[in-house]
Design a protein around this motif. Structure first.
Motif, PDB file in Angstrom:
ATOM      1  N   THR A 101       0.742  -1.195  -0.128  1.00 30.56           N
ATOM      2  CA  THR A 101       0.080   0.127  -0.120  1.00 30.56           C
ATOM      3  C   THR A 101       0.844   1.234  -0.034  1.00 30.56           C
ATOM      4  O   THR A 101       0.580   2.156  -0.859  1.00 30.56           O
ATOM      5  CB  THR A 101      -0.833  -0.039   1.259  1.00 30.56           C
ATOM      6  OG1 THR A 101      -1.525  -1.219   1.399  1.00 30.56           O
ATOM      7  CG2 THR A 101      -2.029   0.898   1.013  1.00 30.56           C
ATOM      8  N   ASP A 207      -5.169  -2.316  -7.293  1.00 28.93           N
ATOM      9  CA  ASP A 207      -4.498  -3.266  -6.218  1.00 28.93           C
ATOM     10  C   ASP A 207      -5.303  -4.619  -5.943  1.00 28.93           C
ATOM     11  O   ASP A 207      -6.409  -4.796  -6.115  1.00 28.93           O
ATOM     12  CB  ASP A 207      -4.674  -2.302  -4.676  1.00 28.93           C
ATOM     13  CG  ASP A 207      -4.060  -3.043  -3.595  1.00 28.93           C
ATOM     14  OD1 ASP A 207      -2.967  -3.428  -3.722  1.00 28.93           O
ATOM     15  OD2 ASP A 207      -4.607  -2.798  -2.396  1.00 28.93           O
ATOM     16  N   GLU A 208      -4.446  -5.485  -5.411  1.00 31.94           N
ATOM     17  CA  GLU A 208      -4.780  -6.816  -5.242  1.00 31.94           C
ATOM     18  C   GLU A 208      -5.338  -7.648  -6.449  1.00 31.94           C
ATOM     19  O   GLU A 208      -6.535  -7.896  -6.537  1.00 31.94           O
ATOM     20  CB  GLU A 208      -5.899  -6.894  -3.884  1.00 31.94           C
ATOM     21  CG  GLU A 208      -5.311  -6.435  -2.772  1.00 31.94           C
ATOM     22  CD  GLU A 208      -4.920  -7.596  -1.699  1.00 31.94           C
ATOM     23  OE1 GLU A 208      -5.564  -8.853  -1.941  1.00 31.94           O
ATOM     24  OE2 GLU A 208      -4.392  -7.391  -0.660  1.00 31.94           O
TER      25      GLU A 208
HETATM   26 MG    MG Z   1      -2.578  -4.739  -0.079  1.00 28.70          MG
END
Ligand code: MG
Ligand code: ADP
Length: 452
Positions: A101, A207-208
């Motif tokens: 992150t 993200d992910e």
């Molecule tokens: Mg993450």
């Protein structure tokens, strides 16, 4: 896009610090090995940074990082931050809990601060897409301490909660939007497109990404991506990078640098992994034993996460544990958002220390005090195993993971072996129990020999 009058923007802010300039290629290779085996695909990758002062952060960020007690960049941060700061599209692959992150947030802040401030009615400059509400909330929370010092605003938008609050937030103006893809599309369409728009978006995060595609969000993601100016900067972060995602990455990213840390998907070596072969009938007694032992050794504050496959299984186990006097709650897709939120909040605060969950519901859960994971039911593929076990051992803390596997689940054993294998070197793995006989054992031994 050809009809749009996009403003020019900068994306390369990186100035190589003097300390790094003098490093030879051999020294850089060695440093990458030391940083959990960073591997690079793609040309002209900047050297990894070793200190926060190396990356040219916006004013005020260093102080926040110090307050958060992030002593130095993690391995993925060390390599991804200079690459993104240099204006490159980046694919960052590193296990859960490795600090991905911050790796996309810090360059994003620099990127945004370089631009003309938002005017009334203008949409965000950065979009962060992530598969679940929980992940969106976590990213949003991680932004918060920085927003204040930077004078920036971030809106969090996800499905399953009233859209009108999110619309109001957006209308007030926000440089950053953290969202799930479905809700983002709803917001873009809301009020015939008067709520928000993509005209000023120049920085985009997926993200992910592996989870996003597991969950079937590819069409929504592509719809959004295709409506953002083509010369934007795009970064993609993921715990794994399966083959099927490469085609998509080619469509979305331009000349990306692919940065992989520590193999394609691994369990953190701070997690002791124990696999037990046992019949269903013996699982509950064994779970009680493990819990008894665990709370004997650990303080009362330690949290336990138990995975099962289905909603009914979660609620049945919940009932059985409550009967034995354990305070616990269950988390699964059959509960509404409000319910799930309060369950997660209770688990984080320690109001309940034991959570029984399905994989999807517990995706991305990040609780420092989580010391024990029990796969009461065996995960059926390696990624799921890694994801579940990765809920413990976060940010350098120690953890333990038990996995129960029944003799008839032999077919899942190889995938777990694969995951165990990747940490065999550090001597963390242990195989207990009996009945793991026949072909399975033979194959396991062969696998083990291959590792040595
Ligand atoms: Mg993450
Ligand atoms: P990932 O996305 O890779 O699963 P996260 O970004 O959620 O991991 O980070 C996991 C935890 O590590 C978070 O609690 C985060 O605050 C913490 N963290 C991030 N960067 C650092 C750092 N450089 N040093 C120490 N802790 C960090």
């Amino acid at each position: 896009h050809s009809k749009m009058n996009y403003e020019t923007f900068r994306k390369d802010f990186y100035i190589e610090p003097a300390e790094l300039r003098d490093m030879t290629n051999d020294q850089v290779d060695l440093l990458r090995v030391e940083l959990d085996g960073i591997k690079i695909r793609g040309v002209d990758c900047p050297k990894p940074i070793q200190k926060w002062t190396h990356c040219g952060l916006p004013v005020g960020c260093l102080e926040i990082i110090r307050k958060l007690k992030f002593d130095k960049p993690t391995s993925i941060q060390a390599q991804a931050i200079p690459a993104i700061m240099h204006g490159r599209d980046v694919i960052g692959v590193a296990k859960t809990g490795s600090g991905k992150t911050i790796a996309f947030l810090l360059p994003m802040f620099r990127h945004i601060k370089d631009q003309r401030p938002l005017e009334m009615g203008e949409g965000p400059m950065a979009i962060i897409m992530t598969p679940t509400r929980e992940l969106a909330t976590q990213i949003h929370r991680e932004c918060k301490p920085f927003l204040k010092v930077l004078g920036l605003r971030a809106v969090c938008a996800y499905g399953g909660s009233p859209i009108k609050d999110q619309i109001a937030d957006l209308k007030r103006g926000a440089e950053i939007i953290v969202c799930t893809p479905g809700r983002m599309i709803d917001l873009l369409c809301a009020n015939s497109g008067r709520v928000t728009n993509l005209a000023r978006v120049t920085y985009m995060v997926l993200d992910e990404a592996d989870r996003m595609f597991d969950m079937g969000f590819e069409p929504q993601v592509m719809k959004i991506v295709n409506n953002v100016r083509p010369n934007r900067q795009t970064v993609l972060f993921s715990a794994t990078f399966p083959r099927q995602m490469e085609a998509l990455a080619r469509k979305v990213l331009k000349k990306p640098l692919e940065i992989t840390v520590g193999g394609r998907s691994v369990v953190c070596s701070d997690v002791e992994q124990i696999v037990e072969v046992r019949e269903d009938a013996t699982k509950f007694m064994r779970l009680l034993e493990i819990l008894g032992q665990f709370y004997n050794d650990e303080d009362d504050d330690a949290r336990v996460l138990i995975f099962v496959d289905r909603q009914e299984a979660a609620d049945n186990l919940l009932r059985d544990l409550i009967r034995k006097g354990y305070v616990c709650q269950s988390l699964h897709g059959g509960k509404d958002q409000v319910d799930r939120d309060s369950t997660i909040a209770d688990f984080k605060s320690g109001a309940t220390n034991i959570l029984i969950a399905t994989s999807v519901a517990a995706r991305g859960l990040d609780v420092k005090q989580l010391k024990l994971v029990v796969n009461y039911e065996c995960p059926n593929h390696m990624e799921d195993y890694v994801h579940r076990v990765g809920r413990t051992g976060r940010a350098g803390n120690k953890g333990t993971a038990y996995t129960f596997i029944t003799p008839t689940q032999e077919r899942y054993a190889m995938d777990i072996c694969k995951a165990l294998k990747l940490v065999v070197k550090s001597g963390q793995e242990r195989f207990a129990g009996s009945g793991f006989g026949g072909k399975g054992l033979e194959r396991f031994d062969k696998d083990r020999d291959m590792v040595k």
